[in-house]
Design an enzyme around this catalytic site. Structure first.
Site: not given
Ligand code: NAD
Length: 425
Positions: A115
């Site tokens: 990461k």
């Molecule tokens: P992103 O930045 O696209 O979206 C995150 C969203 O969550 C944003 O809209 C933000 O405003 C909101 N947010 C942040 N903190 C918050 C809170 N405390 N309460 C409510 N909303 C909140 O990110 P993403 O890519 O969707 O990733 C989200 C999670 O999923 C992370 O933990 C990431 O590690 C995990 N993840 C992502 C992927 C991927 O393919 N993008 C894959 C596996 C895991």
């Protein structure tokens, strides 16, 4: 089942590295893992910290700190996202790197775990500043990444454009185009069809399998989702298209509730136009923390870490939790959820759709042959259904919860590979 966690303070409870280590230790003990492998797998293999300058738009030079942690490469090149956030810490990146090792092993794809992150506030930076920061960070870690070494991908606050810059910077150093150095790229430069929504698709599979496991119907299944970024919005859309009722969306600055279901396509369009979900007419405004504990069948935390803790776990009313985010539940909260008999699909299984499609992208780039979207989706759904089955059967056989089962399965697979390879000394 005995306790995963010793008594801890809230600070310790929400430290993702402590959370990872508590689960790892518990699963390793259950497996009777020998002491040497236990020590080897507990720590990341390599931690890179870089401090580097970036010329800002105002003519000043700012210093940034970035990390890349490679936890383990026994099963293949390290794999894992890069996040941009003011809150990035080494402990967080370490935990996320370890989770990637376990996640790749749970879905049985030939990658290790890594990461990366840069401490920055991307919302306060221009595109030019973000591009210069991304390129310089890439150049600082370029000796350590590569298609056979370590393959980054998007994570919080990074996207296709970020991956295009990384690919281009790495390629300029290599003096040739190396598309397979990162995944999550735009389609035009080696991206895979289906990658953008892949994590959401995996979440959808996990929801479907969970309902099937409990003999529950999609009809009337009410879902609340926290986070409306890549994972949250794609999960919400796919679930709605498959008959689920999305009654709540909790975002950072407030939530939305509609007991008849929110029209997710309209909400995606609204967020695209306004940059937020607040003010959307198709639902009522409601504080996000209230939404997390409202009555529903499925709760999907898809935002960030530590949102289900000892402070709110006992109030949660969902029957099933499907962890779209990494590390949304603390180890202490796990035990409260278990007492309440809430069925949890852990992050290292539930959100593995992203890395599975990343694996397909890496394969396609190396073959120079690109698959149709239907093939990507079909292969992805099949891997995730099989992995779900593996984990719940392991949990039943060993009388542990799904999270510990997923850790045990993953640790066992990585340990087996290390024993086969032997320790180079
Ligand atoms: P992103 O930045 O696209 O979206 C995150 C969203 O969550 C944003 O809209 C933000 O405003 C909101 N947010 C942040 N903190 C918050 C809170 N405390 N309460 C409510 N909303 C909140 O990110 P993403 O890519 O969707 O990733 C989200 C999670 O999923 C992370 O933990 C990431 O590690 C995990 N993840 C992502 C992927 C991927 O393919 N993008 C894959 C596996 C895991």
């Amino acid at each position: 089942m005995s306790s995963v966690t010793p008594a801890v303070s809230l600070d310790q409870e929400v430290n993702p590295w402590e959370a990872q280590s508590a689960r790892f230790d518990f699963a390793a003990r259950k497996l009777n893992l020998d002491e040497g492998l236990w020590k080897l797998l507990r720590m990341p293999a390599r931690e890179i910290i870089v401090h580097f300058p970036v010329p800002m738009d105002n003519g000043r030079i700012e210093m940034f700190t970035g990390f890349r942690v490679q936890h383990n490469i026994a099963r293949g090149p390290a794999k894992g996202g890069i996040r941009y956030s003011p809150d990035v810490t080494l402990d967080e990146v370490r935990a996320l790197a370890s989770w990637m090792t376990w996640k790749c092993a749970v879905v049985n794809i030939p990658f290790g775990g890594a990461k990366g992150g840069v401490i920055c506030d991307p919302k306060a930076m221009s595109q030019g500043e973000l591009e210069r920061m991304t390129r310089r960070y890439t150049s600082e870690i370029s000796d350590f990444i590569g298609p056979e070494k370590d393959v980054p991908a998007p994570d919080m606050n990074t996207n296709e454009q970020t991956m295009a810059w990384i690919m281009d910077t790495y390629s300029m150093h290599a003096r040739r185009t190396v598309t397979s150095v990162v995944t999550g790229k735009p389609l035009n430069i080696g991206g895979s069809r289906g990658r953008i929504e892949a994590t959401g698709r995996g979440v959808m599979v996990a929801c479907g399998e969970s309902l099937r496991y409990h003999n529950m119907n999609v009809d009337g299944c009410r879902v609340i989702i926290q986070g409306f970024g890549n994972v949250g919005s794609n999960s919400a859309r796919l679930l709605m298209e498959n008959g689920y009722k999305i009654i709540g969306i909790a975002e950072k600055d407030g939530g939305l509730y509609n007991s008849n279901g929110i029209d997710i396509r309209q909400l995606i369009e609204y967020k695209y136009r306004n940059g937020m979900i607040l003010g959307f007419r198709g639902a009522d405004a409601i504080p996000s923390d209230e939404l997390m504990v409202m009555d529903c069948e499925v709760l999907i935390p898809a935002a960030t870490e530590n949102v289900i803790t000892s402070r709110n776990a006992d109030k949660i009313k969902a029957r099933i939790i499907v962890e779209g985010a990494n590390g949304p539940t603390t180890a202490v909260a796990d035990e409260i959820l278990a007492e309440k008999r809430i069925f949890v699909v852990p992050d290292i299984l539930a959100n593995a759709g992203g890395v599975t499609a990343s694996y397909f992208e890496w394969v396609q780039d190396r073959q120079g042959y690109f698959w149709k979207e239907a093939i990507v989706n079909e292969q992805l759904e099949s891997i995730l259904r099989d992995s779900f089955d593996d984990v719940v059967r392991y949990a039943e056989a060993h009388n542990v919860n799904n999270r510990i089962a997923a850790y045990m399965l993953a640790i066992d697979r990585v340990a087996f590979t290390i024993r086969q390879r032997g320790i180079y000394a």
